[in-house]
Design a protein around this motif. Structure first.
Motif, PDB file in Angstrom:
ATOM      1  N   ILE A 110       0.840  -1.202   0.000  1.00  0.00           N
ATOM      2  CA  ILE A 110       0.000   0.000   0.000  1.00  0.00           C
ATOM      3  C   ILE A 110       0.872   1.248   0.000  1.00  0.00           C
ATOM      4  N   SER A 111       1.936   1.242   0.796  1.00  0.00           N
ATOM      5  CA  SER A 111       2.806   2.417   0.854  1.00  0.00           C
ATOM      6  C   SER A 111       3.462   2.675  -0.496  1.00  0.00           C
ATOM      7  N   GLY A 112       3.725   1.596  -1.263  1.00  0.00           N
ATOM      8  CA  GLY A 112       4.328   1.767  -2.568  1.00  0.00           C
ATOM      9  C   GLY A 112       3.409   2.410  -3.585  1.00  0.00           C
ATOM     10  N   LEU A 113       2.097   2.412  -3.318  1.00  0.00           N
ATOM     11  CA  LEU A 113       1.134   3.031  -4.227  1.00  0.00           C
ATOM     12  C   LEU A 113       0.980   4.528  -3.997  1.00  0.00           C
ATOM     13  N   MET A 114       1.551   5.037  -2.922  1.00  0.00           N
ATOM     14  CA  MET A 114       1.346   6.439  -2.567  1.00  0.00           C
ATOM     15  C   MET A 114       2.227   7.338  -3.433  1.00  0.00           C
ATOM     16  N   ASP A 115       1.574   8.244  -4.137  1.00  0.00           N
ATOM     17  CA  ASP A 115       2.252   9.182  -5.023  1.00  0.00           C
ATOM     18  C   ASP A 115       1.560  10.529  -4.877  1.00  0.00           C
ATOM     19  N   PRO A 116       2.229  11.553  -4.344  1.00  0.00           N
ATOM     20  CA  PRO A 116       1.556  12.830  -4.085  1.00  0.00           C
ATOM     21  C   PRO A 116       1.040  13.520  -5.336  1.00  0.00           C
ATOM     22  N   ASP A 117       1.525  13.127  -6.518  1.00  0.00           N
ATOM     23  CA  ASP A 117       1.100  13.782  -7.760  1.00  0.00           C
ATOM     24  C   ASP A 117       0.102  12.957  -8.564  1.00  0.00           C
ATOM     25  N   ALA A 118      -0.201  11.758  -8.081  1.00  0.00           N
ATOM     26  CA  ALA A 118      -1.087  10.869  -8.836  1.00  0.00           C
ATOM     27  C   ALA A 118      -2.548  11.158  -8.510  1.00  0.00           C
ATOM     28  N   PRO A 119      -3.465  10.799  -9.398  1.00  0.00           N
ATOM     29  CA  PRO A 119      -4.898  10.910  -9.081  1.00  0.00           C
ATOM     30  C   PRO A 119      -5.237  10.031  -7.885  1.00  0.00           C
ATOM     31  N   PRO A 120      -6.358  10.283  -7.263  1.00  0.00           N
ATOM     32  CA  PRO A 120      -6.753   9.473  -6.102  1.00  0.00           C
ATOM     33  C   PRO A 120      -6.807   7.980  -6.446  1.00  0.00           C
ATOM     34  N   ARG A 121      -6.318   7.170  -5.545  1.00  0.00           N
ATOM     35  CA  ARG A 121      -6.321   5.720  -5.727  1.00  0.00           C
ATOM     36  C   ARG A 121      -7.331   5.070  -4.781  1.00  0.00           C
ATOM     37  N   VAL A 122      -7.759   3.876  -5.173  1.00  0.00           N
ATOM     38  CA  VAL A 122      -8.665   3.082  -4.344  1.00  0.00           C
ATOM     39  C   VAL A 122      -8.032   1.720  -4.121  1.00  0.00           C
ATOM     40  N   VAL A 123      -7.952   1.302  -2.868  1.00  0.00           N
ATOM     41  CA  VAL A 123      -7.438  -0.019  -2.505  1.00  0.00           C
ATOM     42  C   VAL A 123      -8.503  -0.721  -1.675  1.00  0.00           C
ATOM     43  N   VAL A 124      -8.847  -1.933  -2.067  1.00  0.00           N
ATOM     44  CA  VAL A 124      -9.837  -2.729  -1.333  1.00  0.00           C
ATOM     45  C   VAL A 124      -9.131  -3.937  -0.743  1.00  0.00           C
ATOM     46  N   CYS A 125      -9.144  -4.037   0.575  1.00  0.00           N
ATOM     47  CA  CYS A 125      -8.587  -5.191   1.283  1.00  0.00           C
ATOM     48  C   CYS A 125      -9.714  -6.176   1.549  1.00  0.00           C
ATOM     49  N   GLN A 126      -9.573  -7.382   1.009  1.00  0.00           N
ATOM     50  CA  GLN A 126     -10.643  -8.364   1.073  1.00  0.00           C
ATOM     51  C   GLN A 126     -10.250  -9.536   1.964  1.00  0.00           C
ATOM     52  N   GLY A 127     -11.280 -10.198   2.466  1.00  0.00           N
ATOM     53  CA  GLY A 127     -11.047 -11.377   3.281  1.00  0.00           C
ATOM     54  C   GLY A 127     -12.248 -11.676   4.139  1.00  0.00           C
ATOM     55  N   PRO A 128     -12.301 -12.846   4.728  1.00  0.00           N
ATOM     56  CA  PRO A 128     -13.462 -13.219   5.549  1.00  0.00           C
ATOM     57  C   PRO A 128     -13.502 -12.442   6.851  1.00  0.00           C
ATOM     58  N   LEU A 129     -14.658 -12.468   7.492  1.00  0.00           N
ATOM     59  CA  LEU A 129     -14.786 -11.882   8.821  1.00  0.00           C
ATOM     60  C   LEU A 129     -13.766 -12.516   9.756  1.00  0.00           C
ATOM     61  N   GLY A 130     -13.125 -11.671  10.549  1.00  0.00           N
ATOM     62  CA  GLY A 130     -12.158 -12.176  11.507  1.00  0.00           C
ATOM     63  C   GLY A 130     -10.736 -12.212  11.005  1.00  0.00           C
ATOM     64  N   ILE A 131     -10.510 -11.755   9.785  1.00  0.00           N
ATOM     65  CA  ILE A 131      -9.170 -11.831   9.212  1.00  0.00           C
ATOM     66  C   ILE A 131      -8.293 -10.663   9.651  1.00  0.00           C
ATOM     67  N   GLY A 132      -8.875  -9.607  10.199  1.00  0.00           N
ATOM     68  CA  GLY A 132      -8.090  -8.483  10.699  1.00  0.00           C
ATOM     69  C   GLY A 132      -8.079  -7.269   9.798  1.00  0.00           C
ATOM     70  N   LYS A 133      -9.118  -7.090   8.987  1.00  0.00           N
ATOM     71  CA  LYS A 133      -9.142  -5.962   8.045  1.00  0.00           C
ATOM     72  C   LYS A 133      -9.190  -4.626   8.773  1.00  0.00           C
ATOM     73  N   THR A 134     -10.030  -4.520   9.798  1.00  0.00           N
ATOM     74  CA  THR A 134     -10.150  -3.245  10.516  1.00  0.00           C
ATOM     75  C   THR A 134      -8.824  -2.846  11.131  1.00  0.00           C
ATOM     76  N   SER A 135      -8.153  -3.780  11.783  1.00  0.00           N
ATOM     77  CA  SER A 135      -6.871  -3.482  12.405  1.00  0.00           C
ATOM     78  C   SER A 135      -5.842  -3.050  11.369  1.00  0.00           C
ATOM     79  N   LEU A 136      -5.855  -3.707  10.203  1.00  0.00           N
ATOM     80  CA  LEU A 136      -4.915  -3.341   9.139  1.00  0.00           C
ATOM     81  C   LEU A 136      -5.162  -1.920   8.651  1.00  0.00           C
ATOM     82  N   LEU A 137      -6.425  -1.587   8.400  1.00  0.00           N
ATOM     83  CA  LEU A 137      -6.752  -0.247   7.915  1.00  0.00           C
ATOM     84  C   LEU A 137      -6.327   0.808   8.919  1.00  0.00           C
ATOM     85  N   HIS A 138      -6.575   0.541  10.196  1.00  0.00           N
ATOM     86  CA  HIS A 138      -6.192   1.500  11.231  1.00  0.00           C
ATOM     87  C   HIS A 138      -4.668   1.620  11.330  1.00  0.00           C
TER      88      HIS A 138
END
Length: 713
Positions: free
Chosen positions: A65-93
């Motif tokens: 995700i950090s490698g996708l960050m470019d201050p001059d690029a258009p807005p990007r969208v990243v979707v983290c997928q996985g089943p309930l309980g996989i830790g998505k909320t903690s990762l996003l935070h």
């Protein structure tokens, strides 16, 4: 518990209040190599909760995700997928925490919830307010909000965290316009894959913890050495958990309580027969056996509370709800067993949606329908008492169909008379209120439905969550009809006509207010009739001012025919709004007379003066005088209004910046007609700054007026 105190230099995994309906996954050290610009001088919104103090796993995803960050690029969208309980909320935070310096425009976050928070309009309204747009400055038409959002995010490098979305449109609507911005979303399934085309999103599948990391994590959760336990038993527990952090946390809590030698006993329990929750994982990740093993260890009283809370309609519940069917000790037992947690701002909730599902399944399996209904009714009654105290503190002595005196008789005020605390509680309970109203309607508990719906208006009248208001208001009105309560149906139908009109659903609003007027004719309550006709007038004002005047006349007659002390305020409001309709109808002198009388009445109410509405009345009076050509009288009224706003702000702390800006704006117009160009410019500059502060597009209008002339020396 011991998991919160890891060994020196180690890591641990624990579920904290910020993790909502998901589990926690933590990672060690993450380094970001990025170019960070200076911060905006205005404090940016920082809404994403912090991650757990340590973090295991997903290092590769964070680096990606950090490698996708470019201050001059258009807005990007990243979707983290996985089943309930996989830790998505903690990762996003964790990503938000680690990149806070990079996103100089701040962080915004929104969590969708099926049946409660489904509409992106509500998210846009929340985001615009967070970006400095005052509620009263928002366009009444939600179709204008996407454009306003793009305008207010242009030039900002924002991180937008979206959780709980299941439709691509829910994410597309929240993409900001600033270069370098990132939308980081979580998804539980393939439904968001369309974003790869529509928004050129990047998808990232999150995997369960691998065996070594899972074993390390489980060891961190207990105080004794797992290598002393039978290897086959520990391996079996790890296999059942299948790398899902939630299962590991529950197993770790059970082992920690059991102490050395408990792995064999728990493994035997897991190997035994039990129910299956198939919402997560496969045959190897049978979470039901984990939930059941934790449930089996509860005392009888705690088990009853666990099952009963599973029938609660909302995802979160107030402490009073639990204490209506159990005592503090049983509730504390559920918390200690890692089944229930105290969430953000004090609300309680199950640690995971699957635990809630298990509790509900246990209730259906072990308790009869009558027992479940009785316990739910006790919880609802307890919640309604707290809601009743909050409603009275926020709204004061106002018209309502619910008999608050009877409801609150003998109960203790949980807010101790603190209006601010009551208001904050209402805001916290917003998703729960709607879930309860809709849940009660589904269960055909019609009396509870309409009563909750009416009392919830204390939140909507103040904060105007129009989508929630429409959902609960229509449900409440329909339930009142099913219950045969004409007064409640009339009241709720009239109230819900306002948010329906705000959303541009004019025909539905017309049908509801027409129904309210019809019902009010047969209700022996002059105060209620007066209120219904006031709402009718406000519906008509924008389309037929003369008809609106007639409706306010009816409202005034009904209020004056009532011997209820609250009718004094009702009469004052009918006069005030009739004055506004008279201005629109081209009768400013008649309007001024009405508004002046209403102003006097608002300052002499039996319950005390309403300074907020009095200041707004003075602005309206200034408008009427100006329309009548009485410029000096208009100047006096508008100056009095400005003083009233200042005094109200000192007295209550409430900032009415938009209305104050409107007063300065109108005063500048009148001063210009009097030739006072210097004073005109000064008030225009103040109006511009105030409009700009609340994010009103009228700031541009005033700026244009200022640019038409050069400042005086």
């Amino acid at each position: 518990m011991s998991a919160n105190t890891p060994e020196r230099g180690g890591t641990h995994n624990a579920v904290h209040g910020g993790a909502r309906d998901s589990t926690v996954v933590q990672a060690r050290h993450v380094e970001f190599h990025q170019h960070v610009g200076g911060r905006d001088p205005a404090a940016p919104p920082m809404q994403v909760p912090p991650p757990p103090p340590d973090f295991v796993n997903h290092e590769a995803t964070i680096e990606w995700i950090s490698g996708l960050m470019d201050p001059d690029a258009p807005p990007r969208v990243v979707v983290c997928q996985g089943p309930l309980g996989i830790g998505k909320t903690s990762l996003l935070h964790q990503v938000a925490y680690a990149t806070s310096a990079y996103f100089t425009g701040g962080q915004l976050t929104y969590e969708y919830e099926r049946g409660a928070r489904e509409d992106s309009d509500a998210a846009l309204a929340q985001f615009l307010r967070s970006l400095g747009v005052a509620s009263e400055a928002l366009s009444p038409d939600p179709r204008d909000w996407p454009g306003a959002y793009r305008t207010h995010t242009r030039g900002r490098r924002l991180l937008v965290v979206v959780e709980g979305a299941w439709e691509p449109a829910q994410i597309r609507a929240l993409i900001p316009s600033g270069p370098g911005s990132l939308v980081l979303a979580s998804g539980d399934g393939p439904d968001l894959g369309e974003l790869t085309i529509a928004a050129r999103a990047r998808l990232r599948d999150l995997e369960p913890l691998d065996a070594p990391v899972a074993r390390t994590l489980l060891q961190r959760l207990v105080d004794f050495d797992l290598t002393d336990e039978d290897t086959e038993d520990v391996d079996h527990l790890l296999a059942v958990c299948a790398g899902l952090p939630l299962a590991l946390v529950l197993v770790g809590a059970r082992l920690d309580r059991g102490g050395p030698g408990s792995a064999r006993e728990l493994a035997d329990r897991v190997r035994g027969p039990g129910g299956v929750l198939r919402a997560v994982g496969d045959e190897r990740s049978n979470l039901d056996v984990i939930f059941q093993s934790a449930y089996a260890e509860l005392s009888d009283g705690a088990a009853v509370l666990y099952r009963t809370l599973g029938t609660w309609p909302g995802a979160a519940f107030d402490r009073s709800v639990a204490l209506a069917v159990a005592d503090e000790a049983r509730l504390d037992e559920l918390v200690a067993a890692n089944l229930v947690e105290t969430g953000e701002r004090g609300a309680l909730r199950f640690r995971h949606a699957l635990i809630r599902t298990h509790a509900r399944d246990r209730a259906e399996a072990e308790d009869g329908a009558e027992v479940r209904a009785d316990r739910l009714r006790r919880m609802l009654d307890a919640a309604m008492v707290v809601l009743g105290f909050a409603e009275r503190l926020v709204r004061g002595e106002r018209l309502r169909v619910v008999d608050l005196d009877a409801l609150l008789d003998g109960a203790e005020d949980p807010f101790h008379g603190d209006r601010t605390a009551a208001s904050r509680w209402l805001s916290r309970e917003r998703p729960t209120l709607m879930a309860v109203v809709l849940g009660c309607l589904d269960l055909r508990m019609y009396e509870h439905t309409w009563r909750f719906a009416e009392l919830a208006c204390a939140l909507y009248l103040g904060e105007r969550h129009v989508h929630d208001w429409v959902a609960t208001g229509t449900a409440g009105a329909d339930a009142a009809r099913m219950a045969g309560n004409a007064a409640a149906e009339a009241r709720l139908s009239a109230l819900v006509s306002r948010p329906l009109r705000d959303l541009g659903r004019d025909e539905e609003a017309r049908a509801r207010i027409t129904r309210a007027v019809e019902l009010a004719q047969d209700v022996d309550d002059e105060l209620l009739r007066g209120s219904v006709w006031e709402f009718h007038g406000r519906f008509l004002e924008g389309v037929d001012p003369d008809a609106a005047v007639a409706a306010f006349d009816r409202s005034l007659r009904h209020n004056r025919a009532s011997d209820d002390p609250r009718a004094v305020r009702g009469s004052a409001l009918a006069l005030l709004f009739r004055g506004g309709a008279l201005i629109s109808a081209g009768r400013p002198q008649d309007a001024a007379a009405d508004i002046a009388t209403a102003l006097s009445d608002l300052l002499a109410l039996p319950e005390g003066p309403d300074h907020r509405m009095a200041a707004r009345a003075r602005v309206m009076l200034g408008r009427a005088h100006a329309e009548a050509g009485h410029d000096r009288a208009a100047v006096t009224a508008l100056n009095d209004a400005l003083e009233g706003f200042r005094e109200h702000r000192k007295r209550s702390g409430e900032d009415l910046g938009y209305y104050e800006a409107e007063a300065h704006h109108r005063l500048a117009e009148v001063l210009g007609s009097l030739g006072a160009t210097g004073d005109r410019r000064r008030h225009l500059e103040i109006a511009r700054d105030l409009y700009d502060r609340v994010g009103s597009p009228r700031a541009g209008e005033v700026t244009g007026l200022l640019e038409e002339e050069s400042p005086e020396g």
